[in-house]
Design an enzyme around this catalytic site. Structure first.
Site, PDB file in Angstrom:
ATOM      1  NE  ARG A 243     -47.059 -38.131  55.497  1.00  0.00           N
ATOM      2  CZ  ARG A 243     -47.779 -38.472  56.563  1.00  0.00           C
ATOM      3  NH1 ARG A 243     -48.267 -37.534  57.379  1.00  0.00           N
ATOM      4  NH2 ARG A 243     -48.012 -39.739  56.838  1.00  0.00           N
ATOM      5  CD  GLU A 272     -42.529 -34.283  59.850  1.00  0.00           C
ATOM      6  OE1 GLU A 272     -42.586 -35.317  60.554  1.00  0.00           O
ATOM      7  OE2 GLU A 272     -43.538 -33.740  59.366  1.00  0.00           O
ATOM      8  CG  HIS A 290     -45.908 -35.418  62.148  1.00  0.00           C
ATOM      9  ND1 HIS A 290     -45.299 -35.893  61.010  1.00  0.00           N
ATOM     10  CD2 HIS A 290     -47.173 -35.912  62.081  1.00  0.00           C
ATOM     11  CE1 HIS A 290     -46.134 -36.626  60.299  1.00  0.00           C
ATOM     12  NE2 HIS A 290     -47.296 -36.647  60.937  1.00  0.00           N
TER      13      HIS A 290
HETATM   14  C1  DGY Z   1     -50.387 -40.335  59.699  1.00  0.00           C
HETATM   15  O1  DGY Z   1     -51.183 -41.074  60.250  1.00  0.00           O
HETATM   16  O2  DGY Z   1     -50.256 -40.306  58.471  1.00  0.00           O
HETATM   17  C2  DGY Z   1     -49.545 -39.460  60.572  1.00  0.00           C
HETATM   18  O3  DGY Z   1     -49.064 -38.366  59.895  1.00  0.00           O
HETATM   19  C3  DGY Z   1     -48.413 -40.257  61.164  1.00  0.00           C
HETATM   20  O4  DGY Z   1     -47.805 -40.980  60.167  1.00  0.00           O
END
Ligand code: DGY
Length: 324
Positions: A243, A272, A290
């Protein structure tokens, strides 16, 4: 015949998943695929029995304080659920589920992609070629860093980190260190060629490449700050597929600019999609939007996993991926 539960889906999903949702629930699909705001989420919580939400839906305590709330379940499309205030969900007796397992391999592949691209300067090379600046082969051109034999330090040792360990060790000959304050069980670690370190500091000091695989929690937010970056080997690399808020962007940008970090590969960002634009001026960072779980197969599997959580909940069966 009893009415089918009403489910509101906040974003567009792969076609097969949307078709399956239509077949099982009274479903309201996203019309415009835009990120939701607090009002939209509160209206959805008041209008549906369940919400199929994603990382872009910020289900904060304020949002969950909506009145009245009809929704009894939030099925999050993703393994991470830091977009949801779990305490508030519990207080309102809302079940929260996620979609583990099905995205492990593809997210691990993406972490490897970033490791390889960053150490081998692939983004920089592609930019040079596309812009017409390539003057041809020469022995000293764009020399990167050899991957084989390097030490990869994994921060967090959940499923995705273990899948990265497997790929990096068996596929790329890397030596693997790991640190996790809640280490996996010996069974989970069986067959994973990783040497645990007792502290994050020890792992940072020994690793050539540090790859982050921890959730975003109060304990990890801002974890990779200037002090922690200074504990890394000079000229090491940082990879983040976890993250965005686990790193301190200003500290990482300064470390990249000074060369204290040789490079970084980032797939996730604080705030983001509005990333810190200073990253775009740096050649030694690989930036991806992402994409961790973004394969057709995985996004379909995530959708079906969310459907199974919703179906189990509404049919009164044990919910497979209950978070709270
Ligand atoms: C997750 O699966 O946590 C990805 O980052 C998308 O949310």
């Amino acid at each position: 015949m009893t009415a089918r539960p009403k489910v509101i889906v906040t974003r567009r999903l792969p076609a097969q998943v949307e078709a399956a949702l239509r077949g099982r629930f009274s479903v309201e699909l996203s019309a415009d695929d835009r990120p939701t705001d607090a009002d939209t989420l509160q209206r959805a919580l008041g209008a549906a029995d369940g919400l199929l939400a994603t990382v872009t839906d910020k289900l904060t305590a304020e949002v969950l304080a909506a009145y009245p709330i009809r929704a009894r379940i939030i099925a999050n499309f993703g393994v991470g659920y830091d977009n949801i205030d779990l305490g508030a969900a519990q207080a309102h007796e809302i079940t929260v589920t996620n979609t583990p397992d099905v995205l492990t391999d593809c997210t691990a592949d993406l972490a490897m992609t970033l490791i390889l691209m960053t150490l081998r300067r692939a983004g920089e090379g592609e930019r040079e070629l596309r812009s017409g600046r390539w003057s041809g082969w020469r022995p000293t051109h764009m020399m990167g860093t050899r991957v084989t034999g390097k030490v990869l330090g994994l921060v967090g040792m959940g499923r995705i980190a273990r899948a990265v360990a497997h790929r990096a060790h068996h596929g790329f000959g890397m030596r693997i260190l790991c640190y996790d304050p809640s280490p996996p069980s010996p069974v989970e670690l069986a067959g994973v060629e990783a040497e645990p370190r007792a502290t994050l500091e020890a792992l940072l000091a020994e690793s050539d490449v540090v790859s982050l695989h921890c959730p975003s929690t109060p304990a990890t937010r801002g974890m990779m700050n200037a002090a922690r970056l200074a504990q890394m080997k000079p000229g090491a690399f940082l990879i983040n597929t976890a993250r965005g808020d686990v790193i301190d962007d200003s500290a990482v940008i300064s470390a990249l600019a000074s060369g204290q970090l040789a490079g970084a590969g980032l797939d996730v960002f604080r705030g983001e999609p509005n990333i810190d634009r200073r990253y775009a001026d740096l050649e030694n960072v690989v930036l991806l939007p992402h994409l961790g779980s973004a394969t057709r197969e995985t996004r379909e599997a995530m959708g079906f996993r969310a459907i199974e959580n919703l179906a189990a909940f509404f049919e009164g069966r044990p919910v497979p991926d209950r978070v709270v």
